[in-house]
Design a protein around this motif. Structure first.
Motif, PDB file in Angstrom:
ATOM      1  N   LEU A  26       0.815  -1.213   0.000  1.00  0.00           N
ATOM      2  CA  LEU A  26       0.000   0.000   0.000  1.00  0.00           C
ATOM      3  C   LEU A  26       0.850   1.265   0.000  1.00  0.00           C
ATOM      4  N   ILE A  27       2.019   1.192   0.638  1.00  0.00           N
ATOM      5  CA  ILE A  27       2.864   2.388   0.737  1.00  0.00           C
ATOM      6  C   ILE A  27       4.127   2.262  -0.116  1.00  0.00           C
ATOM      7  N   GLY A  28       4.240   1.178  -0.907  1.00  0.00           N
ATOM      8  CA  GLY A  28       5.353   1.046  -1.834  1.00  0.00           C
ATOM      9  C   GLY A  28       6.650   0.564  -1.228  1.00  0.00           C
ATOM     10  N   PHE A  29       6.578  -0.251  -0.146  1.00  0.00           N
ATOM     11  CA  PHE A  29       7.802  -0.683   0.526  1.00  0.00           C
ATOM     12  C   PHE A  29       7.957  -2.203   0.587  1.00  0.00           C
ATOM     13  N   TYR A  30       7.125  -2.959  -0.136  1.00  0.00           N
ATOM     14  CA  TYR A  30       7.301  -4.409  -0.095  1.00  0.00           C
ATOM     15  C   TYR A  30       8.542  -4.775  -0.907  1.00  0.00           C
ATOM     16  N   PRO A  31       9.451  -5.571  -0.341  1.00  0.00           N
ATOM     17  CA  PRO A  31      10.751  -5.815  -1.002  1.00  0.00           C
ATOM     18  C   PRO A  31      10.659  -6.432  -2.393  1.00  0.00           C
ATOM     19  N   GLU A  32       9.641  -7.221  -2.682  1.00  0.00           N
ATOM     20  CA  GLU A  32       9.546  -7.881  -3.985  1.00  0.00           C
ATOM     21  C   GLU A  32       8.865  -7.025  -5.041  1.00  0.00           C
ATOM     22  N   GLN A  33       8.408  -5.829  -4.681  1.00  0.00           N
ATOM     23  CA  GLN A  33       7.815  -4.942  -5.682  1.00  0.00           C
ATOM     24  C   GLN A  33       8.885  -4.427  -6.647  1.00  0.00           C
ATOM     25  N   LYS A  34       8.496  -4.276  -7.911  1.00  0.00           N
ATOM     26  CA  LYS A  34       9.400  -3.700  -8.902  1.00  0.00           C
ATOM     27  C   LYS A  34       9.549  -2.207  -8.638  1.00  0.00           C
ATOM     28  N   ARG A  35      10.793  -1.751  -8.490  1.00  0.00           N
ATOM     29  CA  ARG A  35      11.042  -0.370  -8.067  1.00  0.00           C
ATOM     30  C   ARG A  35      10.976   0.591  -9.257  1.00  0.00           C
TER      31      ARG A  35
END
Length: 398
Positions: A26-35
């Motif tokens: 939700l806040i853009g800090f999950y490690p597996e999300q594409k940056r």
């Protein structure tokens, strides 16, 4: 009726870090999300909102200490959680590559455990992790929402008695006067309200990581225990293993020892990325719980409900840390006891030596190493006892 994702029938692979992934995404800090750049911008906005909220709450509370201690505690109590959530956000960002590696490695190891008993362990612990982190998310959501509800109810009662609306934010914060007047006031109010939810998802994500890793490592330890006992098992009327059979057992035992060593290495790496988060949580837990209970005694009406919910949320946090640490330690001791109780003495000297080595290693229980503390239910008892002392001291002073 349970939501489907809380039931044991929910697909196990989707249980894996389900709630932390939802919260941190939700806040853009999950490690597996594409940056991507939009995601980086969104995560920076949330970081800025949380950082300014910590400053504004702390400034407001410190200014009120000489004149109104109740109002000061009303501001300083939530700011302690906000600062701790900021620490968790920074730690997750700083160690994002390490978190990503741990998530993927533990996922791969747990997917390799496919026997009926092991699937039972996975279903039990995966479901339990999802349920407990969902409980934490609900407690945090209710706490943050209750601050806004309290403010709205207070102002509605004021208007009902012919008084003016107080242009304040749901969390006590310092803002320039121009921002607390129409037409900007609704925007500031929504940003402050979102600040509360950022605080919630940060501690749900970090605490969910801790609890999840502890439970998934527990699954690996239980699976290792079963494999060792099955390998060393001997029937009553079976002849002793031949030299060729013993050679196969030695090779399989070597792989099991390597698995045990890898679990220990994963626990050590988890300690490295969680040390700041866990230490900060254990150091501040007594202060936060004690302050919220004192606020509960000072306020009345809706204010009591706010701090009852807040105390439940903070208590749930520290309980999950201690529960996760206890499960890992118990799994290590169970591995040691079960291995010693197996038929290892009926095998060759080489197998006996390797078994004794594993027993000795298992007796050195795996813990999430942090300075001064070891997460366990015994530690929780000590924290609650110290919290009671702080509350008694505060009551005698105020």
């Amino acid at each position: 009726m349970w939501p489907r994702f809380l039931s044991s029938a929910y697909p196990m692979e989707r249980h894996y870090f389900l709630v932390p992934k939802f919260a941190l995404s939700l806040i853009g800090f999950y490690p597996e999300q594409k940056r991507s750049w939009p995601l980086r911008a969104w995560s920076f906005i949330n970081f800025f909102i949380l950082t300014y909220g910590c400053y504004a709450e702390a400034h407001y509370g410190i200014r009120q200490i000489p004149t109104n201690i109740a109002l000061a505690l009303d501001a300083l109590c939530p700011v302690a959680s906000s600062i701790l959530s900021l620490l968790k956000m920074l730690a997750i960002w700083w160690y994002q590559d390490e978190f990503k590696w741990l998530i993927q490695r533990v996922r791969k190891l747990t997917e390799q455990q496919r026997s009926a008993r092991k699937l039972g362990y996975k279903r039990r612990f995966y479901t339990l992790a999802t349920r407990l982190t969902t409980l934490l998310l609900c407690c945090g959501f209710c706490t943050s929402t209750s601050y806004s509800v309290r403010h709205l109810l207070d102002n509605m009662l004021r208007r009902a008695h012919g008084k003016d609306w107080i242009y304040e934010t749901p969390f006590k914060m310092i803002f320039p006067d121009a921002l607390l007047r129409l037409p900007l006031y609704p925007l500031i109010y929504m940003l402050v309200h979102w600040h509360g939810y950022i605080t919630v998802v940060c501690f749900v994500g970090a605490d969910g990581f801790f609890l999840g890793f502890c439970f998934y490592l527990t699954v690996l330890l239980h699976s290792l225990r079963d494999d060792v006992c099955d390998l060393l098992a001997l029937g009553e009327h079976e002849p002793l293993p031949t030299a060729q059979q013993e050679a196969r057992i030695v090779r399989r035992m070597e792989r099991l020892v390597d698995r045990h060593n890898e679990i220990a290495e994963l626990t050590a790496r988890l300690s490295g990325v969680m040390v700041e988060i866990t230490l900060g949580h254990f150091v501040t837990s007594s202060l936060i719980i004690g302050t919220s209970v004192v606020d509960m005694l000072l306020f009345s009406g809706v204010g009591i409900i706010v701090y009852v919910v807040y105390t439940c949320a903070v208590g749930t946090e520290i309980f999950l840390y201690c529960l996760g640490g206890t499960y890992i330690m118990d799994a290590c001791l169970e591995l040691s006891r079960s291995t010693f109780g197996s038929h290892w003495h009926g095998h060759s000297v080489r197998v006996q030596k390797m078994t004794l080595l594993m027993i000795a290693r298992a007796q050195r229980v795996l813990i999430i190493k942090i300075p001064f503390f070891s997460p366990s239910l015994e530690t929780l008892t000590s924290i609650l006892r110290f919290t009671g002392s702080l509350i008694a001291l505060a009551k005698s002073v105020i």
